[in-house]
Each structure stands twice: as C-alpha cells, then as structure tokens.
Design a protein around this motif. Structure first.
Motif, short mmCIF file in Angstrom:
data_model
loop_
_atom_site.label_atom_id
_atom_site.label_comp_id
_atom_site.label_asym_id
_atom_site.label_seq_id
_atom_site.Cartn_x
_atom_site.Cartn_y
_atom_site.Cartn_z
N GLN A 75 0.82 -1.23 0.01
CA GLN A 75 0.01 -0.10 0.10
C GLN A 75 0.94 1.24 -0.04
OE1 GLN A 75 -3.19 -0.34 -0.45
NE2 GLN A 75 -2.72 -2.37 -0.57
N ASP A 76 0.95 1.92 1.03
CA ASP A 76 1.74 3.16 1.14
C ASP A 76 3.25 2.72 1.00
OD1 ASP A 76 -0.35 5.15 3.28
OD2 ASP A 76 -0.51 4.55 1.44
N MET A 77 3.97 3.48 0.49
CA MET A 77 5.49 3.79 0.41
C MET A 77 6.17 4.89 0.93
SD MET A 77 6.11 1.29 -2.92
CE MET A 77 7.60 0.46 -2.56
N GLY A 78 7.08 4.81 1.72
CA GLY A 78 7.52 6.30 2.19
C GLY A 78 8.97 6.33 2.69
N TRP A 79 9.62 7.34 2.75
CA TRP A 79 10.87 7.76 3.16
C TRP A 79 10.86 8.53 4.60
CZ3 TRP A 79 15.30 5.41 1.35
CH2 TRP A 79 15.24 5.06 -0.06
N TYR A 80 11.67 8.19 5.60
CA TYR A 80 11.88 8.85 6.77
C TYR A 80 13.19 9.06 6.94
CZ TYR A 80 7.07 7.32 7.83
OH TYR A 80 5.69 7.13 7.75
N ARG A 81 13.50 9.71 7.88
CA ARG A 81 14.79 10.15 8.07
C ARG A 81 14.97 10.41 9.54
NH1 ARG A 81 15.62 15.97 5.08
NH2 ARG A 81 14.45 17.41 6.67
N GLN A 82 16.20 10.34 9.97
CA GLN A 82 16.50 10.41 11.54
C GLN A 82 18.09 10.98 11.76
OE1 GLN A 82 16.15 7.10 13.99
NE2 GLN A 82 15.99 8.45 16.06
N ALA A 83 18.11 12.46 12.25
CA ALA A 83 19.36 12.92 12.27
C ALA A 83 19.82 12.68 13.72
CB ALA A 83 19.41 14.34 12.05
N PRO A 84 21.15 12.70 13.77
CA PRO A 84 21.64 12.36 15.33
C PRO A 84 20.83 13.31 16.29
CG PRO A 84 23.65 12.73 13.70
CD PRO A 84 22.38 12.99 12.93
N GLY A 85 20.49 12.76 17.36
CA GLY A 85 20.02 13.43 18.29
C GLY A 85 18.51 13.57 18.24
N LYS A 86 17.83 13.43 17.05
CA LYS A 86 16.58 13.73 16.84
C LYS A 86 15.65 12.55 16.44
CE LYS A 86 17.62 18.32 14.69
NZ LYS A 86 17.43 19.09 13.57
N GLN A 87 14.30 12.71 16.51
CA GLN A 87 13.65 11.64 16.34
C GLN A 87 13.47 11.35 14.81
OE1 GLN A 87 9.95 12.88 18.36
NE2 GLN A 87 10.51 11.42 20.16
N ARG A 88 12.87 10.27 14.60
CA ARG A 88 12.89 9.93 13.15
C ARG A 88 11.39 10.65 12.49
NH1 ARG A 88 12.67 3.49 11.35
NH2 ARG A 88 14.79 3.96 12.36
N GLU A 89 11.62 11.32 11.45
CA GLU A 89 10.53 12.06 10.67
C GLU A 89 10.42 11.64 9.35
OE1 GLU A 89 11.69 16.09 10.70
OE2 GLU A 89 13.19 15.73 9.29
N LEU A 90 8.95 12.00 9.01
CA LEU A 90 8.49 11.62 7.83
C LEU A 90 9.13 12.39 6.62
CD1 LEU A 90 6.33 10.26 5.76
CD2 LEU A 90 5.02 11.91 6.09
N VAL A 91 9.61 11.98 5.70
CA VAL A 91 10.03 12.93 4.51
C VAL A 91 9.11 12.93 3.39
CG1 VAL A 91 12.02 13.28 2.81
CG2 VAL A 91 12.45 12.34 5.20
#
Length: 120
Positions: free
Chosen positions: A31-47
């Motif tokens: 169904q859905d496909m997505g990309w997320y990212r996580q920078a050092p010291g930060k929470q994972r976020e939707l891109v």
C-alpha cells in the motif's frame, strides 16, 4: 519481506541524490511507501509518502526539493532530492505498508537505512 535501501552518500550543499528502496520476498501487496529520516539526536521524521494510487505527501521542510515515486512492478520506491542542505543530513529509511501473503495482516516493514551527508 525485506527492504534494501541504497543511494546515500556525501554531497555538497546544493547537490542532488537519488535514493532507491526495493522490497524482496515477493510481498502479496504493498500500500503506502515512504521515506523517513533520523538525524543524530533527533526523532525519526517523515520525509515523503506515496500511496498505491500515486497520491503523495511531503514534509514542509523538503517540499519543492524532493520527489517521491514508485515502481510497483519492481516493488520499489525512489526519492529524488535536489538543492540539498546541511540540515538534510540524516540516515534515510524506507518503509512500506504491505501484506506478506494474501492472508497476512497489513503491517509496516522498514529498511536498514542509508546515510545522507550534506557538507556546507
């Protein structure tokens, strides 16, 4: 179902990268496909996310600089990034919402992540 992401690297600010993610294991449906990212010291976020019908949504921070696309024949999702900024530096993870078999429940599958580093 396993996801393999690739395409990350080191790029100068203003540069471009194309990330790819392919799902192996012959999932019954995606169904859905997505990309997320996580920078050092930060929470994972939707891109960015793309639905089965092609509807897309983007984080405000990347709108106009990023394009998500999918190839259902290859069980793949792509992320074209341009005008990259140092604040885009992060580990980028792909995620799909899918069924392993016809009788399996719909669930999320995550890739291992690919590092994107943007130098100033």
């Amino acid at each position: 179902v396993q996801l393999q992401a690739s395409g990350g690297g080191v790029v100068q600010a203003g540069g471009s990268l194309r990330l790819s993610c392919t799902a192996s294991g012959n999932p019954f449906s995606i169904q859905d496909m997505g990309w997320y990212r996580q920078a050092p010291g930060k929470q994972r976020e939707l891109v960015a996310v793309i639905g089965r019908g092609g509807l897309t949504d983007y984080a405000d921070s990347v709108k106009g600089r990023v394009t998500i696309s999918r190839d259902d024949a290859k069980n793949a999702v792509y992320l074209e990034m341009s005008s990259l900024k140092p604040e885009d530096t992060a580990v980028y993870h792909c995620k799909i919402q899918g069924q392993r078999t016809m009788l399996a429940s719909l669930r999320d599958y995550w890739g291992q992540g690919t590092q994107v580093t943007v130098s100033s």
